[in-house]
Enzyme design. Sequence first.
Site, PDB file in Angstrom:
ATOM      1  N   LEU A  47       0.836  -1.194   0.000  1.00  0.00           N
ATOM      2  CA  LEU A  47       0.000   0.000   0.000  1.00  0.00           C
ATOM      3  C   LEU A  47       0.873   1.246   0.000  1.00  0.00           C
ATOM      4  O   LEU A  47       1.873   1.304   0.718  1.00  0.00           O
ATOM      5  CB  LEU A  47      -0.874   0.005   1.265  1.00  0.00           C
ATOM      6  CG  LEU A  47      -1.712   1.248   1.551  1.00  0.00           C
ATOM      7  CD1 LEU A  47      -2.910   1.310   0.610  1.00  0.00           C
ATOM      8  CD2 LEU A  47      -2.182   1.235   3.005  1.00  0.00           C
ATOM      9  N   CYS A  48       0.500   2.237  -0.807  1.00  0.00           N
ATOM     10  CA  CYS A  48       1.149   3.554  -0.760  1.00  0.00           C
ATOM     11  C   CYS A  48       0.056   4.611  -0.923  1.00  0.00           C
ATOM     12  O   CYS A  48      -1.102   4.352  -0.628  1.00  0.00           O
ATOM     13  CB  CYS A  48       2.264   3.674  -1.801  1.00  0.00           C
ATOM     14  SG  CYS A  48       1.697   3.730  -3.506  1.00  0.00           S
ATOM     15  N   HIS A  49       0.424   5.786  -1.419  1.00  0.00           N
ATOM     16  CA  HIS A  49      -0.555   6.868  -1.543  1.00  0.00           C
ATOM     17  C   HIS A  49      -1.534   6.622  -2.697  1.00  0.00           C
ATOM     18  O   HIS A  49      -2.754   6.674  -2.521  1.00  0.00           O
ATOM     19  CB  HIS A  49       0.163   8.206  -1.722  1.00  0.00           C
ATOM     20  CG  HIS A  49      -0.748   9.389  -1.628  1.00  0.00           C
ATOM     21  ND1 HIS A  49      -0.386  10.622  -2.104  1.00  0.00           N
ATOM     22  CD2 HIS A  49      -2.001   9.553  -1.129  1.00  0.00           C
ATOM     23  CE1 HIS A  49      -1.374  11.479  -1.898  1.00  0.00           C
ATOM     24  NE2 HIS A  49      -2.358  10.854  -1.301  1.00  0.00           N
TER      25      HIS A  49
END
Length: 112
Positions: free
Chosen positions: A69-71
């Site tokens: 998960l990231c932005h």
Amino acid sequence: MIDQVLPADLAAWFARDASAKALLLDVREPWEVQTASVTPRGYALLAIPMNQIPSRLPELGGYDRIACLCHHGARSQHVAAYLSQHGFNDLANVAGGIDAWARQFDPAVPRY
């Protein structure tokens, strides 16, 4: 192969193998995690910034399924590809990242 999983479908992706030790790997920077984070539901959550993944790879060895998960999904896709090249097999990228998480799945998560 790296699966692309929408935030709303993440629990089902982890549940495809109920015996697997599941991890949501948040690869954002610490300030981003402090700004907006998720609550793990049936899986572990570990935050390791993208640039620290190579040196902290041993911390991931105990997990069978890892979703990154990231932005918005680009950094996490790169990390998932890196993990794939280093022997991890059951991988997913959270499509749209925490921004999609907030927009589509949990509006209580702040957007930034």
